[in-house]
Design a protein around this motif. Structure first.
Motif, mmCIF file in Angstrom:
data_model
loop_
_atom_site.group_PDB
_atom_site.id
_atom_site.type_symbol
_atom_site.label_atom_id
_atom_site.label_comp_id
_atom_site.label_asym_id
_atom_site.label_seq_id
_atom_site.Cartn_x
_atom_site.Cartn_y
_atom_site.Cartn_z
ATOM 1 N N PHE A 34 0.863 -1.164 0.000
ATOM 2 C CA PHE A 34 0.000 0.000 0.000
ATOM 3 C C PHE A 34 0.908 1.224 0.000
ATOM 4 O O PHE A 34 2.091 1.130 0.296
ATOM 5 C CB PHE A 34 -0.896 0.002 1.244
ATOM 6 C CG PHE A 34 -1.970 -1.052 1.214
ATOM 7 C CD1 PHE A 34 -1.649 -2.381 1.453
ATOM 8 C CD2 PHE A 34 -3.283 -0.723 0.948
ATOM 9 C CE1 PHE A 34 -2.630 -3.373 1.415
ATOM 10 C CE2 PHE A 34 -4.269 -1.698 0.916
ATOM 11 C CZ PHE A 34 -3.942 -3.016 1.153
ATOM 12 N N ARG A 35 0.326 2.371 -0.301
ATOM 13 C CA ARG A 35 1.116 3.598 -0.261
ATOM 14 C C ARG A 35 0.281 4.761 0.246
ATOM 15 O O ARG A 35 -0.941 4.762 0.120
ATOM 16 C CB ARG A 35 1.702 3.920 -1.637
ATOM 17 C CG ARG A 35 0.654 4.303 -2.682
ATOM 18 C CD ARG A 35 1.327 4.473 -4.046
ATOM 19 N NE ARG A 35 0.360 4.855 -5.079
ATOM 20 C CZ ARG A 35 0.655 4.954 -6.361
ATOM 21 N NH1 ARG A 35 1.887 4.695 -6.794
ATOM 22 N NH2 ARG A 35 -0.280 5.321 -7.229
ATOM 23 N N GLN A 36 0.970 5.716 0.812
ATOM 24 C CA GLN A 36 0.302 6.922 1.301
ATOM 25 C C GLN A 36 1.087 8.137 0.859
ATOM 26 O O GLN A 36 2.234 8.338 1.289
ATOM 27 C CB GLN A 36 0.165 6.895 2.818
ATOM 28 C CG GLN A 36 -0.657 8.050 3.358
ATOM 29 C CD GLN A 36 -1.028 7.863 4.813
ATOM 30 O OE1 GLN A 36 -0.406 7.098 5.537
ATOM 31 N NE2 GLN A 36 -2.066 8.561 5.248
ATOM 32 N N ALA A 37 0.461 8.902 -0.007
ATOM 33 C CA ALA A 37 1.073 10.139 -0.479
ATOM 34 C C ALA A 37 0.790 11.255 0.522
ATOM 35 O O ALA A 37 -0.178 11.178 1.293
ATOM 36 C CB ALA A 37 0.507 10.497 -1.846
ATOM 37 N N PRO A 38 1.604 12.299 0.529
ATOM 38 C CA PRO A 38 1.389 13.411 1.469
ATOM 39 C C PRO A 38 -0.015 13.980 1.346
ATOM 40 O O PRO A 38 -0.474 14.299 0.251
ATOM 41 C CB PRO A 38 2.454 14.426 1.039
ATOM 42 C CG PRO A 38 3.514 13.615 0.402
ATOM 43 C CD PRO A 38 2.812 12.491 -0.290
ATOM 44 N N GLY A 39 -0.704 14.060 2.470
ATOM 45 C CA GLY A 39 -2.033 14.644 2.486
ATOM 46 C C GLY A 39 -3.135 13.754 1.953
ATOM 47 O O GLY A 39 -4.278 14.206 1.798
ATOM 48 N N LYS A 40 -2.818 12.494 1.680
ATOM 49 C CA LYS A 40 -3.827 11.585 1.129
ATOM 50 C C LYS A 40 -3.989 10.359 2.007
ATOM 51 O O LYS A 40 -3.158 10.062 2.862
ATOM 52 C CB LYS A 40 -3.431 11.173 -0.288
ATOM 53 C CG LYS A 40 -3.439 12.323 -1.292
ATOM 54 C CD LYS A 40 -3.238 11.819 -2.709
ATOM 55 C CE LYS A 40 -3.329 12.952 -3.707
ATOM 56 N NZ LYS A 40 -3.169 12.475 -5.109
ATOM 57 N N GLU A 41 -5.063 9.632 1.733
ATOM 58 C CA GLU A 41 -5.313 8.381 2.439
ATOM 59 C C GLU A 41 -4.378 7.302 1.905
ATOM 60 O O GLU A 41 -3.924 7.339 0.758
ATOM 61 C CB GLU A 41 -6.765 7.938 2.213
ATOM 62 C CG GLU A 41 -7.822 8.914 2.695
ATOM 63 C CD GLU A 41 -8.028 8.822 4.188
ATOM 64 O OE1 GLU A 41 -8.290 9.862 4.817
ATOM 65 O OE2 GLU A 41 -7.913 7.711 4.730
ATOM 66 N N ARG A 42 -4.136 6.333 2.746
ATOM 67 C CA ARG A 42 -3.348 5.187 2.294
ATOM 68 C C ARG A 42 -4.178 4.388 1.296
ATOM 69 O O ARG A 42 -5.385 4.179 1.517
ATOM 70 C CB ARG A 42 -2.940 4.313 3.482
ATOM 71 C CG ARG A 42 -1.968 3.212 3.111
ATOM 72 C CD ARG A 42 -1.270 2.655 4.334
ATOM 73 N NE ARG A 42 -2.182 2.106 5.318
ATOM 74 C CZ ARG A 42 -1.810 1.643 6.508
ATOM 75 N NH1 ARG A 42 -0.532 1.681 6.851
ATOM 76 N NH2 ARG A 42 -2.700 1.140 7.340
ATOM 77 N N GLU A 43 -3.533 3.937 0.216
ATOM 78 C CA GLU A 43 -4.260 3.247 -0.841
ATOM 79 C C GLU A 43 -3.567 1.958 -1.247
ATOM 80 O O GLU A 43 -2.352 1.795 -1.086
ATOM 81 C CB GLU A 43 -4.387 4.155 -2.072
ATOM 82 C CG GLU A 43 -3.073 4.514 -2.722
ATOM 83 C CD GLU A 43 -3.252 5.357 -3.990
ATOM 84 O OE1 GLU A 43 -4.389 5.769 -4.298
ATOM 85 O OE2 GLU A 43 -2.238 5.590 -4.669
ATOM 86 N N PHE A 44 -4.367 1.066 -1.796
ATOM 87 C CA PHE A 44 -3.856 -0.214 -2.283
ATOM 88 C C PHE A 44 -2.995 -0.022 -3.510
ATOM 89 O O PHE A 44 -3.317 0.790 -4.387
ATOM 90 C CB PHE A 44 -5.044 -1.123 -2.623
ATOM 91 C CG PHE A 44 -4.674 -2.391 -3.317
ATOM 92 C CD1 PHE A 44 -4.782 -2.506 -4.704
ATOM 93 C CD2 PHE A 44 -4.201 -3.472 -2.603
ATOM 94 C CE1 PHE A 44 -4.442 -3.678 -5.350
ATOM 95 C CE2 PHE A 44 -3.866 -4.655 -3.249
ATOM 96 C CZ PHE A 44 -3.982 -4.756 -4.621
ATOM 97 N N VAL A 45 -1.909 -0.784 -3.604
ATOM 98 C CA VAL A 45 -1.047 -0.775 -4.785
ATOM 99 C C VAL A 45 -1.077 -2.129 -5.472
ATOM 100 O O VAL A 45 -1.427 -2.231 -6.648
ATOM 101 C CB VAL A 45 0.404 -0.419 -4.415
ATOM 102 C CG1 VAL A 45 1.301 -0.486 -5.658
ATOM 103 C CG2 VAL A 45 0.483 0.963 -3.770
ATOM 104 N N THR A 46 -0.718 -3.180 -4.735
ATOM 105 C CA THR A 46 -0.666 -4.509 -5.328
ATOM 106 C C THR A 46 -0.608 -5.562 -4.231
ATOM 107 O O THR A 46 -0.260 -5.257 -3.087
ATOM 108 C CB THR A 46 0.574 -4.632 -6.245
ATOM 109 O OG1 THR A 46 0.611 -5.938 -6.836
ATOM 110 C CG2 THR A 46 1.863 -4.417 -5.460
ATOM 111 N N ALA A 47 -0.958 -6.788 -4.573
ATOM 112 C CA ALA A 47 -0.914 -7.883 -3.604
ATOM 113 C C ALA A 47 -0.701 -9.197 -4.327
ATOM 114 O O ALA A 47 -0.950 -9.309 -5.535
ATOM 115 C CB ALA A 47 -2.199 -7.938 -2.788
ATOM 116 N N ILE A 48 -0.236 -10.171 -3.580
ATOM 117 C CA ILE A 48 -0.030 -11.510 -4.124
ATOM 118 C C ILE A 48 -0.531 -12.544 -3.128
ATOM 119 O O ILE A 48 -0.278 -12.429 -1.928
ATOM 120 C CB ILE A 48 1.459 -11.757 -4.468
ATOM 121 C CG1 ILE A 48 1.642 -13.128 -5.136
ATOM 122 C CG2 ILE A 48 2.349 -11.607 -3.249
ATOM 123 C CD1 ILE A 48 3.031 -13.287 -5.769
#
Length: 122
Positions: A34-48
């Motif tokens: 997952f990733r969290q950009a400055p000022g944003k919610e944490r979001e899904f990127v990829t999974a296995i």
């Protein structure tokens, strides 16, 4: 249980980075990023998912990012290519003890790493 993420850094747009995450303490059914950009919610990127090596990607990274892993080592990797400034974020690895629920959702993951920062300059 510990998840240790590494590999972040500063890269120019169009460049590549490879993130690694090593888990210790127990085995897992799936792992993700997952990733969290400055000022944003944490979001899904990829999974296995280890059962069948099924992979999932956010639309924003499809074709540019590739997840891979080693089930025996409880390790997961994220190869990021064609990086864009909007990929700048703190990247977190996560691990789930079950296969229940959607791999896209944060709540299915039981353990989280400390995050590694990725900065893409334009």
């Amino acid at each position: 249980v510990q998840l240790q993420a590494s590999g972040g850094g500063l890269v120019q747009a169009g460049g590549s980075l490879r993130l690694s995450c090593a888990a210790s303490g127990r085995t897992f059914r799936r792992m993700g990023w997952f990733r969290q950009a400055p000022g944003k919610e944490r979001e899904f990127v990829t999974a296995i998912r280890w059962n069948g090596d099924i992979t999932y990607y956010a639309d924003s990274v499809k074709g540019r990012f590739t997840i891979s892993g080693d089930n025996a080592k409880n390790a997961v990797y994220l190869q990021m290519s064609s990086l864009k400034p909007e990929d700048t974020a703190v990247y977190y690895c996560a691990a789930a003890t079950t296969s229940v629920g959607s791999s896209y959702l944060q709540r299915v993951y039981d353990y989280w790493g400390q995050g590694t920062e990725v900065t893409v300059s334009s």
